[in-house]
Write a protein that holds these residues in place. Structure first.
Motif, short mmCIF file in Angstrom:
data_model
loop_
_atom_site.label_atom_id
_atom_site.label_comp_id
_atom_site.label_asym_id
_atom_site.label_seq_id
_atom_site.Cartn_x
_atom_site.Cartn_y
_atom_site.Cartn_z
N SER A 1 73.09 67.67 125.87
CA SER A 1 72.21 68.79 126.46
C SER A 1 71.52 69.66 125.22
O SER A 1 72.10 69.64 124.16
N ILE A 2 70.70 70.13 125.39
CA ILE A 2 69.85 71.14 124.65
C ILE A 2 69.38 72.34 125.63
O ILE A 2 68.78 72.20 126.51
N GLN B 1 65.46 93.61 131.62
CA GLN B 1 65.21 92.57 130.86
C GLN B 1 64.82 91.20 131.49
O GLN B 1 65.10 91.09 132.75
N TYR B 2 64.00 90.70 130.79
CA TYR B 2 63.22 89.46 131.25
C TYR B 2 63.75 88.22 130.65
O TYR B 2 63.66 88.34 129.39
N GLY B 3 63.96 87.18 131.25
CA GLY B 3 64.34 85.95 130.51
C GLY B 3 63.77 84.69 130.89
O GLY B 3 63.43 84.72 132.20
N LEU B 4 63.78 83.75 130.12
CA LEU B 4 63.18 82.51 130.68
C LEU B 4 63.85 81.47 129.81
O LEU B 4 64.09 81.54 128.36
N GLY B 5 64.43 80.18 130.36
CA GLY B 5 65.19 79.12 129.66
C GLY B 5 64.65 77.76 130.13
O GLY B 5 64.38 77.89 131.26
N VAL B 6 64.93 76.96 129.19
CA VAL B 6 64.84 75.54 129.43
C VAL B 6 66.01 74.78 129.07
O VAL B 6 66.61 74.91 128.01
N SER B 7 66.24 73.65 129.98
CA SER B 7 67.43 73.07 129.25
C SER B 7 67.15 71.63 129.70
O SER B 7 66.58 71.04 130.47
N TYR B 8 67.53 70.82 128.57
CA TYR B 8 67.29 69.25 128.67
C TYR B 8 68.93 68.56 128.60
O TYR B 8 69.69 68.95 127.84
N THR B 9 69.09 67.78 129.71
CA THR B 9 70.49 67.27 129.94
C THR B 9 70.31 65.46 130.23
O THR B 9 69.53 65.22 131.03
N ASP B 10 71.16 65.13 129.35
CA ASP B 10 71.35 63.43 129.46
C ASP B 10 72.66 63.30 129.76
O ASP B 10 73.57 62.94 128.76
#
Length: 433
Positions: free
Chosen positions: A405-406, A382-391
């Motif tokens: 957050s998103i 399993q390969y994964g990629l995530g991105v997170s936005y936090t304020d």
């Protein structure tokens, strides 16, 4: 010399000062959760393969699923938090549609039918209450859950206790859960007249191959399944940049552990067909008990202000003969104060259950049998990629809620049995001002 009057005055002042300090400490005690938080989660899942258990290990495994979940965490006071988790999942499945492949058109294990089993909706509601001690070294929680879909209903109960000591550098935890599940037994369509004591199959004039179709099928006498789990964990800060965790879990399941609508074909029984669809010789039969064990470990390593690594390994075994190994690595790469990237990789390998055999490989004389490839020997990546936005300052607002957050993540899963799947998840967290 200090007089008795002055001594009493000093004692009174010290007593008032101590009481004032204690009151001040209680007044400014940090809350476990400062304000109400609301999470909106959604996912889209898609899979395909050639070894559907519904059609005896041969046929399409195509399925799509869309899920929506809302999680609301409410601080009841400084120490207590109530969390409510509600979710809905709707799926369409070419595989499960072939529980009744004869409802419309030419029957074929690789073609979806349009029966009622083609789609379903799962709903879930979970409530969790947690309490933290004044020094935040003890945490108790209790939860209750209920979930339902067309042929399944489940009640769950659970609780956990966590203890921190050694200046919060060491943490031990224990958790337990009980799930009481009940099936509405739905059998492959061609077997139903035999289980109900009927006189024979509903379309005998259309059978080819072995025209004397007469399976030795009987309905299941159990429709419930109870699961009991116990988990233990020990976490330790090993270095200012390294944290380790070891865990042990045991699960005991009793009751109906097979799936009533999954077909099995025997190698010593002549084949019967309607169109291109082979009629079932029986349904999956599995023991009514299963004991599972898992031992795992995590190691989280803070390399620098930009990169952190999370590693995980688990060894699993059960009394059905399955042994498995799971290893994963996830990196957290901080792109800026607000954006973080999460690439990940997971490897999984397992041996086959004692009761598994591929399509048309079982013998009718066996006591237990399944052609569900989830119980087969296989390896998966399993390969994964995530991105997170936090304020953390929640500058963006919707009414009284600030955006905290998103999160967006994508995972691709492939295993060496022709099965593959992908999932996209999204989460948005708001906090109340």
């Amino acid at each position: 010399m200090i007089s008795i009057k002055n001594t009493l005055l000093i004692i009174l002042i010290l007593g008032v000062q101590q009481a004032w300090s204690q009151d001040e400490e209680q007044t400014y005690k940090k809350r476990v959760l400062e304000t109400t938080e609301v999470d909106f989660l959604t996912s889209y899942y898609s899979q395909d393969g050639d070894n559907a258990a519904v059609t005896g290990g041969k046929g399409t495994e195509e399925l799509t699923d869309v899920t929506g979940t809302i999680i609301v965490s409410i601080p009841l006071n400084d120490d207590d938090v109530l969390t409510i988790d509600a979710g809905v999942s709707a799926y369409t499945s070419a595989s499960s549609s072939n529980v009744d492949p004869f409802d419309k058109g030419e029957a074929d294990p690789f073609v979806a039918s349009s029966g009622a089993s083609q789609s379903d909706t799962w709903v879930n509601l979970t409530g969790t209450y947690s309490h933290s001690s004044d020094d935040r070294n003890d945490l108790w929680s209790a939860k209750f859950s209920v979930s339902s879909e067309y042929d399944y209903f489940s009640l769950g109960f659970g609780g956990s206790y966590t203890k921190l000591f050694n200046e919060k550098n060491t943490e031990i935890s224990v958790n337990g859960n009980v799930y009481l599940d009940n099936w509405t037994t739905i059998y492959p369509f061609e077997l139903r007249p035999f289980g109900e004591g009927g006189v024979g199959f509903f379309r005998p004039d259309e059978i080819t191959g072995n025209t004397n179709y007469n399976p030795s099928f009987s309905e299941l006498d159990k429709t419930n399944r109870n699961s009991y789990s116990l988990g233990l964990g020990l976490s330790q800060i090993l270095h200012k940049n390294v944290q380790g965790l070891i865990s042990f879990d045991v699960i005991n399941q009793q009751g109906l552990l097979s799936t009533p609508f999954q077909r099995v074909y025997f190698s010593d029984v002549a084949d019967s067909f309607i169109d291109n669809f082979q009629l079932a010789d029986d349904i999956e039969q599995l023991p009514d008990g299963r004991l599972k064990f898992a031992v795992g470990g995590r190691l989280n390593w803070y390399l620098n202000e930009i990169v952190s690594l999370r590693t995980y390994y688990r060894y699993y075994f059960d009394d059905w003969g399955i042994n498995s190994h799971t290893a994963s690595l996830e990196a957290s790469v901080k792109l800026s104060d607000k954006f973080t990237l999460y690439p990940s990789y997971r490897f999984y390998n397992q041996s086959a259950a004692d009761y598994f055999a591929p399509y048309e490989s079982h013998l009718s004389t066996e006591e237990f049998y399944t052609s569900d490839y989830d119980l087969s020997e296989y390896s998966a990546n399993q390969y994964g990629l995530g991105v997170s936005y936090t304020d953390i300052f929640t500058k963006m607002h919707i009414s009284k809620f600030g955006l905290k957050s998103i999160d967006l993540k994508f995972y691709q899963y492939d295993r060496d049995t022709s099965f593959s799947s992908s999932i996209i998840t999204a989460g948005v967290k708001f906090v109340m001002d």
